[in-house]
Scaffold this motif. Structure first.
Motif, mmCIF file in Angstrom:
data_model
loop_
_atom_site.group_PDB
_atom_site.id
_atom_site.type_symbol
_atom_site.label_atom_id
_atom_site.label_comp_id
_atom_site.label_asym_id
_atom_site.label_seq_id
_atom_site.Cartn_x
_atom_site.Cartn_y
_atom_site.Cartn_z
ATOM 1 N N GLN A 25 75.343 2.256 41.477
ATOM 2 C CA GLN A 25 76.526 3.114 41.442
ATOM 3 C C GLN A 25 76.917 3.425 40.002
ATOM 4 O OE1 GLN A 25 79.833 1.971 40.402
ATOM 5 N NE2 GLN A 25 79.577 -0.265 40.416
ATOM 6 N N ASN A 26 77.401 4.656 39.796
ATOM 7 C CA ASN A 26 77.863 5.044 38.471
ATOM 8 C C ASN A 26 79.341 5.424 38.506
ATOM 9 O OD1 ASN A 26 77.775 7.464 39.761
ATOM 10 N ND2 ASN A 26 76.302 8.445 38.405
ATOM 11 N N LEU A 27 80.065 4.773 39.409
ATOM 12 C CA LEU A 27 81.496 5.028 39.575
ATOM 13 C C LEU A 27 82.340 4.063 38.759
ATOM 14 C CD1 LEU A 27 81.330 5.453 43.460
ATOM 15 C CD2 LEU A 27 81.603 7.284 41.778
ATOM 16 N N ASN A 28 81.692 3.141 38.066
ATOM 17 C CA ASN A 28 82.388 2.103 37.295
ATOM 18 C C ASN A 28 83.238 1.203 38.201
ATOM 19 O OD1 ASN A 28 82.833 0.753 34.852
ATOM 20 N ND2 ASN A 28 84.777 1.806 34.519
ATOM 21 N N HIS A 29 82.761 1.017 39.418
ATOM 22 C CA HIS A 29 83.469 0.163 40.376
ATOM 23 C C HIS A 29 83.112 -1.296 40.150
ATOM 24 C CE1 HIS A 29 84.257 3.454 43.630
ATOM 25 N NE2 HIS A 29 84.999 3.596 42.541
ATOM 26 N N ASP A 30 84.117 -2.167 40.335
ATOM 27 C CA ASP A 30 83.881 -3.594 40.169
ATOM 28 C C ASP A 30 83.211 -4.220 41.390
ATOM 29 O OD1 ASP A 30 86.967 -4.088 38.329
ATOM 30 O OD2 ASP A 30 84.908 -3.916 37.597
ATOM 31 N N ALA A 31 83.599 -3.777 42.580
ATOM 32 C CA ALA A 31 83.144 -4.440 43.806
ATOM 33 C C ALA A 31 82.028 -3.654 44.485
ATOM 34 C CB ALA A 31 84.320 -4.613 44.777
ATOM 35 N N MET A 32 81.084 -4.379 45.040
ATOM 36 C CA MET A 32 79.990 -3.762 45.787
ATOM 37 C C MET A 32 79.738 -4.562 47.053
ATOM 38 S SD MET A 32 77.407 -2.470 42.778
ATOM 39 C CE MET A 32 76.527 -1.337 43.857
ATOM 40 N N TYR A 33 79.158 -3.877 48.066
ATOM 41 C CA TYR A 33 79.017 -4.461 49.395
ATOM 42 C C TYR A 33 77.699 -4.032 50.023
ATOM 43 C CZ TYR A 33 84.079 -4.176 48.627
ATOM 44 O OH TYR A 33 85.339 -4.250 48.078
ATOM 45 N N TRP A 34 77.180 -4.894 50.897
ATOM 46 C CA TRP A 34 76.053 -4.546 51.745
ATOM 47 C C TRP A 34 76.448 -4.753 53.205
ATOM 48 C CZ3 TRP A 34 71.822 -1.877 51.131
ATOM 49 C CH2 TRP A 34 71.239 -1.771 49.848
ATOM 50 N N TYR A 35 76.139 -3.712 54.003
ATOM 51 C CA TYR A 35 76.389 -3.767 55.433
ATOM 52 C C TYR A 35 75.098 -3.511 56.192
ATOM 53 C CZ TYR A 35 81.418 -3.199 54.552
ATOM 54 O OH TYR A 35 82.718 -3.361 54.143
ATOM 55 N N ARG A 36 75.085 -4.029 57.386
ATOM 56 C CA ARG A 36 73.997 -3.741 58.321
ATOM 57 C C ARG A 36 74.593 -3.004 59.521
ATOM 58 N NH1 ARG A 36 69.320 -7.419 60.948
ATOM 59 N NH2 ARG A 36 69.204 -6.340 62.970
ATOM 60 N N GLN A 37 73.874 -1.976 59.983
ATOM 61 C CA GLN A 37 74.317 -1.254 61.179
ATOM 62 C C GLN A 37 73.151 -1.135 62.142
ATOM 63 O OE1 GLN A 37 75.524 2.886 60.705
ATOM 64 N NE2 GLN A 37 77.062 2.650 62.321
ATOM 65 N N ASP A 38 73.324 -1.646 63.336
ATOM 66 C CA ASP A 38 72.319 -1.508 64.382
ATOM 67 C C ASP A 38 72.666 -0.304 65.247
ATOM 68 O OD1 ASP A 38 72.487 -4.827 63.959
ATOM 69 O OD2 ASP A 38 70.488 -3.941 64.139
ATOM 70 N N PRO A 39 71.678 0.262 65.945
ATOM 71 C CA PRO A 39 71.911 1.496 66.713
ATOM 72 C C PRO A 39 73.111 1.387 67.643
ATOM 73 C CG PRO A 39 69.577 1.002 66.644
ATOM 74 C CD PRO A 39 70.278 -0.185 66.022
ATOM 75 N N GLY A 40 74.008 2.365 67.540
ATOM 76 C CA GLY A 40 75.177 2.412 68.405
ATOM 77 C C GLY A 40 76.219 1.348 68.122
ATOM 78 N N GLN A 41 76.078 0.668 67.010
ATOM 79 C CA GLN A 41 77.001 -0.424 66.687
ATOM 80 C C GLN A 41 77.835 -0.102 65.454
ATOM 81 O OE1 GLN A 41 77.030 -3.230 68.730
ATOM 82 N NE2 GLN A 41 75.601 -2.003 69.941
ATOM 83 N N GLY A 42 78.803 -0.968 65.206
ATOM 84 C CA GLY A 42 79.612 -0.836 63.999
ATOM 85 C C GLY A 42 78.933 -1.492 62.814
ATOM 86 N N LEU A 43 79.693 -1.680 61.753
ATOM 87 C CA LEU A 43 79.156 -2.239 60.511
ATOM 88 C C LEU A 43 79.426 -3.735 60.446
ATOM 89 C CD1 LEU A 43 79.630 0.842 59.890
ATOM 90 C CD2 LEU A 43 79.771 0.149 57.514
ATOM 91 N N ARG A 44 78.421 -4.461 59.977
ATOM 92 C CA ARG A 44 78.589 -5.903 59.770
ATOM 93 C C ARG A 44 78.296 -6.223 58.306
ATOM 94 N NH1 ARG A 44 75.105 -8.970 64.146
ATOM 95 N NH2 ARG A 44 73.640 -7.240 63.766
ATOM 96 N N LEU A 45 79.170 -7.008 57.707
ATOM 97 C CA LEU A 45 79.082 -7.302 56.282
ATOM 98 C C LEU A 45 78.049 -8.397 56.024
ATOM 99 C CD1 LEU A 45 80.320 -6.783 53.449
ATOM 100 C CD2 LEU A 45 81.955 -8.606 53.978
ATOM 101 N N ILE A 46 77.124 -8.119 55.112
ATOM 102 C CA ILE A 46 76.087 -9.086 54.772
ATOM 103 C C ILE A 46 76.519 -9.906 53.549
ATOM 104 C CG2 ILE A 46 73.668 -9.413 54.166
ATOM 105 C CD1 ILE A 46 73.110 -6.630 55.359
ATOM 106 N N TYR A 47 76.763 -9.242 52.442
ATOM 107 C CA TYR A 47 77.208 -9.856 51.201
ATOM 108 C C TYR A 47 78.158 -8.891 50.507
ATOM 109 C CZ TYR A 47 74.079 -13.929 50.634
ATOM 110 O OH TYR A 47 73.442 -15.149 50.744
ATOM 111 N N TYR A 48 79.009 -9.451 49.650
ATOM 112 C CA TYR A 48 79.802 -8.620 48.775
ATOM 113 C C TYR A 48 79.974 -9.306 47.422
ATOM 114 C CZ TYR A 48 83.906 -11.473 50.094
ATOM 115 O OH TYR A 48 84.791 -12.504 50.328
ATOM 116 N N SER A 49 80.269 -8.472 46.439
ATOM 117 C CA SER A 49 80.426 -8.970 45.076
ATOM 118 C C SER A 49 81.639 -8.280 44.462
ATOM 119 C CB SER A 49 79.175 -8.637 44.259
ATOM 120 O OG SER A 49 79.405 -8.831 42.883
ATOM 121 N N GLN A 50 82.547 -9.065 43.930
ATOM 122 C CA GLN A 50 83.753 -8.488 43.345
ATOM 123 C C GLN A 50 83.649 -8.350 41.828
ATOM 124 O OE1 GLN A 50 86.925 -10.939 44.995
ATOM 125 N NE2 GLN A 50 87.167 -9.491 46.671
ATOM 126 N N ILE A 51 82.754 -9.123 41.220
ATOM 127 C CA ILE A 51 82.514 -9.009 39.788
ATOM 128 C C ILE A 51 81.053 -9.341 39.512
ATOM 129 C CG2 ILE A 51 84.858 -9.509 39.016
ATOM 130 C CD1 ILE A 51 83.951 -12.388 38.538
#
Lengths: 115, 115
Positions: A25-51
């Motif tokens: 990302q080139n938005l200069n954002h501090d936090a980043m996230y990874w999600y997994r989405q299976d067909p027809g499903q919502g988002l599930r959080l895998i990992y996140y990083s705040q700094i």
């Protein structure tokens, strides 16, 4: 233009292989996230990083690993320990990880298929 | 525990009709944040709106409007004069202290606009 890039768009992997998904990302954002989405499903959080150099497990971290060596980059490795890795993977970032500025902006996603 | 419920799995309407997507949330916190995202067929999630629990004013943005009612723990989304380009999956999400301000996602509502 500012934004989030993910590569590759499509990824095929043989069983037993590790594979790394890129997120930049080139938005200069501090936090980043990874999600997994299976067909027809919502988002599930895998990992996140705040700094940089810090990250936390989400709801489904088993079989995945991450690193955050640079503010701009948050790669996700899907290891052979992940039993069912075929899914759509979405990376996101937010200006901060706390209550303010926590609206997340998403990349285009990587569709991983295990053969 | 926090929870976001989008009871409508799929909605189908004819173009130009108005349509409302429901979102009901549960939280113990008095300070929390609510979000709506759009996921078109391309897969990338698009941020639509973020509201905090202290701001109950309804929001309007073009054909989109949001109705936040704390009394019923709902944050509904209405599209006026729907268009085919509105066809997508729409997700509602909640962020609060209990979740460490991570987003708790609803299962999504698939909206189909027929020409």
């Amino acid at each position: 233009d500012g934004g989030i890039t993910q590569s590759p768009k499509y990824l095929f992997r043989k069983e037993g292989q590790n594979v790394t998904l890129s997120c930049e990302q080139n938005l200069n954002h501090d936090a980043m996230y990874w999600y997994r989405q299976d067909p027809g499903q919502g988002l599930r959080l895998i990992y996140y990083s705040q700094i940089v150099n810090d990250f936390q497990k989400g709801d489904i971290a088993e079989g995945y690993s991450v690193s955050r060596e640079k503010k701009e980059s948050f790669p996700l490795t899907v290891t052979s320990a992940q039993k069912n890795p075929t899914a759509f993977y979405l990376c996101a970032s937010s200006r901060a990880g706390g209550p303010r500025y926590n609206e997340q902006f998403f990349g285009p996603g990587t569709r991983l298929t295990v053969l | 525990a926090q929870k976001v419920t989008q009871a409508q799995t799929e909605i189908s309407v004819v173009e130009k009709e108005d349509v409302t997507l429901d979102c009901v949330y549960e939280t113990r916190d008095t300070t929390y944040y609510l979000f709506w995202y759009k996921q078109p067929p391309s897969g990338e999630l698009v941020f639509l709106i973020r509201r905090n629990s202290f701001d109950e004013q309804n929001e309007i943005s073009g054909r989109y409007s949001w109705n936040f009612q704390k009394s019923t723990s709902s944050f509904n989304f209405t599209i006026t004069a729907s268009q085919v380009v509105d066809s997508a999956v729409y997700f509602c999400a909640l962020s609060d202290l209990d979740s460490n301000y991570q987003l708790i996602w609803g299962a999504g509502t698939k909206l189909i606009i027929k020409p």
